[in-house]
Design a protein around this motif. Sequence first.
Motif, PDB file in Angstrom:
ATOM      1  N   SER A   5       0.836  -1.210   0.000  1.00  0.00           N
ATOM      2  CA  SER A   5       0.000   0.000   0.000  1.00  0.00           C
ATOM      3  C   SER A   5       0.863   1.249   0.000  1.00  0.00           C
ATOM      4  O   SER A   5       0.587   2.222  -0.721  1.00  0.00           O
ATOM      5  N   MET A   6       1.930   1.245   0.821  1.00  0.00           N
ATOM      6  CA  MET A   6       2.823   2.401   0.867  1.00  0.00           C
ATOM      7  C   MET A   6       3.520   2.609  -0.475  1.00  0.00           C
ATOM      8  O   MET A   6       3.646   3.737  -0.961  1.00  0.00           O
ATOM      9  N   VAL A   7       3.969   1.514  -1.073  1.00  0.00           N
ATOM     10  CA  VAL A   7       4.602   1.611  -2.388  1.00  0.00           C
ATOM     11  C   VAL A   7       3.613   2.170  -3.405  1.00  0.00           C
ATOM     12  O   VAL A   7       3.942   3.061  -4.202  1.00  0.00           O
ATOM     13  N   ALA A   8       2.368   1.674  -3.388  1.00  0.00           N
ATOM     14  CA  ALA A   8       1.358   2.103  -4.356  1.00  0.00           C
ATOM     15  C   ALA A   8       1.038   3.583  -4.206  1.00  0.00           C
ATOM     16  O   ALA A   8       1.004   4.326  -5.199  1.00  0.00           O
ATOM     17  N   VAL A   9       0.816   4.028  -2.973  1.00  0.00           N
ATOM     18  CA  VAL A   9       0.471   5.437  -2.741  1.00  0.00           C
ATOM     19  C   VAL A   9       1.627   6.347  -3.143  1.00  0.00           C
ATOM     20  O   VAL A   9       1.441   7.365  -3.833  1.00  0.00           O
ATOM     21  N   THR A  10       2.834   5.979  -2.721  1.00  0.00           N
ATOM     22  CA  THR A  10       3.997   6.826  -2.999  1.00  0.00           C
ATOM     23  C   THR A  10       4.288   6.900  -4.499  1.00  0.00           C
ATOM     24  O   THR A  10       4.527   7.989  -5.046  1.00  0.00           O
ATOM     25  N   LEU A  11       4.269   5.762  -5.172  1.00  0.00           N
ATOM     26  CA  LEU A  11       4.543   5.758  -6.616  1.00  0.00           C
ATOM     27  C   LEU A  11       3.433   6.445  -7.400  1.00  0.00           C
ATOM     28  O   LEU A  11       3.697   7.028  -8.462  1.00  0.00           O
ATOM     29  N   THR A  12       2.204   6.394  -6.901  1.00  0.00           N
ATOM     30  CA  THR A  12       1.113   7.120  -7.565  1.00  0.00           C
ATOM     31  C   THR A  12       1.379   8.619  -7.526  1.00  0.00           C
ATOM     32  O   THR A  12       1.236   9.313  -8.544  1.00  0.00           O
ATOM     33  N   LEU A  13       1.781   9.115  -6.359  1.00  0.00           N
ATOM     34  CA  LEU A  13       2.090  10.548  -6.232  1.00  0.00           C
ATOM     35  C   LEU A  13       3.278  10.925  -7.117  1.00  0.00           C
ATOM     36  O   LEU A  13       3.253  11.954  -7.810  1.00  0.00           O
ATOM     37  N   VAL A  14       4.316  10.093  -7.100  1.00  0.00           N
ATOM     38  CA  VAL A  14       5.488  10.364  -7.934  1.00  0.00           C
ATOM     39  C   VAL A  14       5.109  10.355  -9.410  1.00  0.00           C
ATOM     40  O   VAL A  14       5.518  11.237 -10.183  1.00  0.00           O
ATOM     41  N   SER A  65       3.427  -1.329  -7.810  1.00  0.00           N
ATOM     42  CA  SER A  65       3.466  -0.437  -8.984  1.00  0.00           C
ATOM     43  C   SER A  65       2.267  -0.632  -9.911  1.00  0.00           C
ATOM     44  O   SER A  65       2.098   0.141 -10.860  1.00  0.00           O
ATOM     45  N   ILE A  66       1.443  -1.646  -9.645  1.00  0.00           N
ATOM     46  CA  ILE A  66       0.300  -1.919 -10.532  1.00  0.00           C
ATOM     47  C   ILE A  66      -0.728  -0.795 -10.463  1.00  0.00           C
ATOM     48  O   ILE A  66      -1.196  -0.285 -11.498  1.00  0.00           O
ATOM     49  N   LEU A  67      -1.118  -0.405  -9.245  1.00  0.00           N
ATOM     50  CA  LEU A  67      -2.104   0.670  -9.099  1.00  0.00           C
ATOM     51  C   LEU A  67      -1.620   1.993  -9.697  1.00  0.00           C
ATOM     52  O   LEU A  67      -2.362   2.621 -10.470  1.00  0.00           O
ATOM     53  N   PRO A  68      -0.385   2.452  -9.375  1.00  0.00           N
ATOM     54  CA  PRO A  68       0.092   3.696 -10.002  1.00  0.00           C
ATOM     55  C   PRO A  68       0.105   3.629 -11.521  1.00  0.00           C
ATOM     56  O   PRO A  68      -0.240   4.604 -12.196  1.00  0.00           O
ATOM     57  N   SER A  69       0.485   2.475 -12.065  1.00  0.00           N
ATOM     58  CA  SER A  69       0.521   2.319 -13.524  1.00  0.00           C
ATOM     59  C   SER A  69      -0.876   2.466 -14.118  1.00  0.00           C
ATOM     60  O   SER A  69      -1.056   3.114 -15.160  1.00  0.00           O
ATOM     61  N   ALA A  70      -1.865   1.861 -13.441  1.00  0.00           N
ATOM     62  CA  ALA A  70      -3.245   1.959 -13.926  1.00  0.00           C
ATOM     63  C   ALA A  70      -3.759   3.387 -13.842  1.00  0.00           C
ATOM     64  O   ALA A  70      -4.426   3.888 -14.759  1.00  0.00           O
ATOM     65  N   VAL A  71      -3.454   4.064 -12.727  1.00  0.00           N
ATOM     66  CA  VAL A  71      -3.891   5.455 -12.547  1.00  0.00           C
ATOM     67  C   VAL A  71      -3.290   6.343 -13.633  1.00  0.00           C
ATOM     68  O   VAL A  71      -3.989   7.166 -14.249  1.00  0.00           O
ATOM     69  N   ILE A  72      -1.999   6.194 -13.873  1.00  0.00           N
ATOM     70  CA  ILE A  72      -1.320   6.994 -14.898  1.00  0.00           C
ATOM     71  C   ILE A  72      -1.874   6.666 -16.287  1.00  0.00           C
ATOM     72  O   ILE A  72      -2.118   7.569 -17.106  1.00  0.00           O
ATOM     73  N   TYR A  73      -2.113   5.392 -16.559  1.00  0.00           N
ATOM     74  CA  TYR A  73      -2.583   4.979 -17.886  1.00  0.00           C
ATOM     75  C   TYR A  73      -3.944   5.587 -18.207  1.00  0.00           C
ATOM     76  O   TYR A  73      -4.115   6.267 -19.231  1.00  0.00           O
TER      77      TYR A  73
END
Length: 309
Positions: free
Chosen positions: A28-37, A244-252
Motif C-alpha cells: 500500500s505504501m509503495v502504491a500510494v507513494t509511486l502514484t504521487l510520484v 506499482s500496478i495501481l500507479p501504472s493503472a492510474v497513470i494509464y
Amino acid sequence: MIRNFFRHLANSFKNLFRNGWMSFAAISMVAVTLTLVGIFAAGLLNIERIASGIENNIQVNVYLDPSSQDNSETTTDPAGQTIANSSYHAIFNQIKALDGVDSLVFSSKDEQLAQLQKTMGDDWKLFSDDSNPLSDAYIVKTKEPKDVKKVAKAIQKIEGVDSVEYGGTDSDNIMAIASKVRLWGLVATGILVLVAIFLISNTIRMTIFSRSRDIEIMRLVGAKNSYIRGPFFYEGAWVGLIGSILPSAVIYFGYHWVYDNYNPSLLTEGLSLYDITIFLPVIIGAIVIIGIVIGSLGAILSMRRFLKI
C-alpha cells in the motif's frame, strides 16, 4: 544456483501471504507513494513541454512600410510600364543575414485580412482591397527563444520596416517562467523521489524487523547470509512490482483522459502534450522499475543489521 533461485523466488512469494498484513502495508505504501510520484512527474514533464512549446512559438512580426514592395519582383515605372524591382528582397536579405534568424516567411496584408475575417467575424469584412488597413509583414523565427529580443531590436533599425512586434515584456516573462519551471520542477522531482525511497524503504524495513526471529533461527542452524538474504530480496522486489500496478493503472487511464480532453485544444495553439504511444510506456516502465529497485534494495539494506556477526 538455478535451483536456489527458484526456491528463493517461491519462498518469497509464499512469505507475502504468510505475513499478510505487513505485506499489505508495504504494498500500500509503495502504491500510494509511486502514484504521487507518477502523477507529479507526468504533470511536470508535460508542463515543461508546453512551456517549451510556448517559447518556440514566440515569433517576430515585422511590419513593412505601407509603400514597401520588398516581396515584389516587378514594379511599374511612372509611364505605367512593368519593370524589374531593384529593391526586391532588400529587407528580406538584411533580416536573413542577422545572427540568430532561423527562417522568415512573407505574409501579405491580404492574407492577414482573410485570416482576421475568418477568426474575428463580420466586423473585418468591411475592409477589402484598397480599404485594407493592414501592412505586409515578414514572420521571423529565431534559432533559440533567447534570440527573439536581440533579433527584434536589430530588425527595427532596418530601413523600410514600419514596426516590429514580438510580445515584448510578455514574451520575456514567458521565457523566464519556462526557465523556472525546468529548474524548480527538476528540484521538486528529485526531492519527491528521495521521499519515496525513504518511505518505501522504511516500510519494508518494518516488515523485516517483524520477522527478525525467523532470521535469527536461520542463522542458528548455520544458513549462509546469501541464503537468508535471497527470499527477502525477492520479496522486496515482489512488493515493489505489485505496488506499482495501481500507479501504472492510474497513470494509464488518467493520462488517456487528460490527453483526449485537453490535447485537441492545445493543438489549435501549436502546442501539445507528449504522445500517448511514447509517453505512457516510458513513464509506466519507469514506475515499475523504481518500485522493484527500491523494494529489493530496501529489503537488502534492512537486513544488514541482522546479518552482522
